[in-house]
Every structure is written in structure tokens, then in C-alpha cells.
Write an enzyme that holds these catalytic residues in place. Structure first.
Site, PDB file in Angstrom:
ATOM      1  N   HIS A   1      25.621 -41.461  -0.818  1.00  0.00           N
ATOM      2  CA  HIS A   1      26.712 -40.782  -0.576  1.00  0.00           C
ATOM      3  C   HIS A   1      27.005 -40.187   1.054  1.00  0.00           C
ATOM      4  CE1 HIS A   1      24.037 -37.309  -0.619  1.00  0.00           C
ATOM      5  NE2 HIS A   1      25.043 -36.502  -0.423  1.00  0.00           N
TER       6      HIS A   1
ATOM      7  N   HIS B   1      30.112 -37.707   4.905  1.00  0.00           N
ATOM      8  CA  HIS B   1      29.671 -37.060   3.543  1.00  0.00           C
ATOM      9  C   HIS B   1      30.551 -37.390   2.451  1.00  0.00           C
ATOM     10  CE1 HIS B   1      28.314 -34.308   0.609  1.00  0.00           C
ATOM     11  NE2 HIS B   1      27.343 -34.362   0.989  1.00  0.00           N
TER      12      HIS B   1
END
Length: 165
Positions: free
Chosen positions: A70, A85
Site C-alpha cells: 500500500h 501512501h
């Protein structure tokens, strides 16, 4: 060549950071997470993605690929460190719906595909799809100019210009 002829120098310490995703760029303080909104990890921008493709916003080296896929860390040629992110609270997805296309140590160019993800699944399982793009080594930064708000296109729209000390 034209700029050189007329004495205008471009700083080798400055880089343009392109949009890592296609979507809508927003101010970092609009991110619904205090860690990002209050710049605890660093300054930058965020993008509300309209598709699940993340590309390198800079030329550099991949310095971190989170095991949960992620988040990606990249160091630019001038030393600027960028964290992408994807979404908020996506670490809890444990990589489900994410696919990485690079590995740590890889050299990347602007526009190289880094991660693809299932946008609908992230919308369903995470707090938000909004994706902060953060300069994490702010102590090395002389200036950070944010250039974009509104619609951005991955690999094309300049979202920040970062100059290091």
C-alpha cells in the site's frame, strides 16, 4: 540549450514531482487523517484517485516497498525522498487488491508503473482512497512549491517542485 545561451541556470538541486495517479489533487490538510493533514510525516499533496494505477512521480530509486503493497518510498536523483501512501488505513488490507510492479533497489523513471490496485475494493475496505504524496526528508528541503489543485494526470501533471539544500 536556449536557456544556457541566455544565462538562465536551472538548479540541479530542484526536481519536478509529477502526479503519481490520475484524479483530483487536494491540499494535504484536507486528508481525513491527522498524521498526514498535520504533516507529521512531511509536507506534500494528496490525490483522490479516479483509477487504480500508481506511477513513479520522479526519476530515482525505489527504497521501500511495504510488505502490504500500500506504500512505496522513492529517493530522487537529488536526494528528495517521496512516500506514496495509497489510501488511508489500507495497511489493514494486508496487500489484498494491490499488485506491485517493482521491487526495492529498482531504478525508476517518471511514469514507470509502480503499483496497481482495485479502487472499488479499497473504497469498500479502507477508510479512504485519498493518496498522500509526501516529501519525508523535509530537513533536506530548501523549498517545496505545490503546483496543482484539481484534476491531475499520472506521469504528466507537475504537482510539486522540490529544491534540496
Amino acid at each position: 540549450m536556449f536557456k544556457k545561451l541566455f544565462g538562465k541556470k536551472e538548479s540541479v538541486n530542484a526536481i519536478e514531482v509529477k502526479a503519481a495517479l490520475t484524479g483530483t489533487a487536494v491540499k494535504l490538510e484536507e486528508v481525513p487523517d491527522p498524521v498526514f493533514a498535520e504533516r507529521m510525516m512531511g509536507d506534500g499533496i494528496a490525490i483522490e484517485p479516479s483509477e487504480g494505477v500508481v506511477v513513479s512521480p520522479i526519476n530515482g530509486e525505489v527504497v521501500q516497498v511495504f510488505p502490504t503493497k500500500h506504500a512505496i518510498g522513492i529517493r530522487a536523483e537529488n536526494g528528495t525522498e517521496i512516500l506514496i501512501h495509497i489510501g488511508l488505513e489500507t495497511v489493514s488490507m494486508k496487500g489484498e487488491g494491490f499488485e506491485t510492479h517493482i521491487s526495492e533497489g529498482a531504478k525508476v523513471s517518471e511514469g514507470d508503473k509502480l503499483v496497481t490496485f482495485d479502487l472499488a475494493l479499497v473504497k469498500e475496505k479502507a477508510k479512504s482512497t485519498i493518496t498522500p504524496i509526501i516529501v519525508t526528508n523535509g530537513d533536506q528541503v530548501a523549498s517545496l512549491e505545490k503546483n496543482a489543485e484539481g484534476p491531475v494526470t499520472r506521469g504528466t501533471t507537475t504537482v510539486m517542485t522540490v529544491t534540496v539544500k
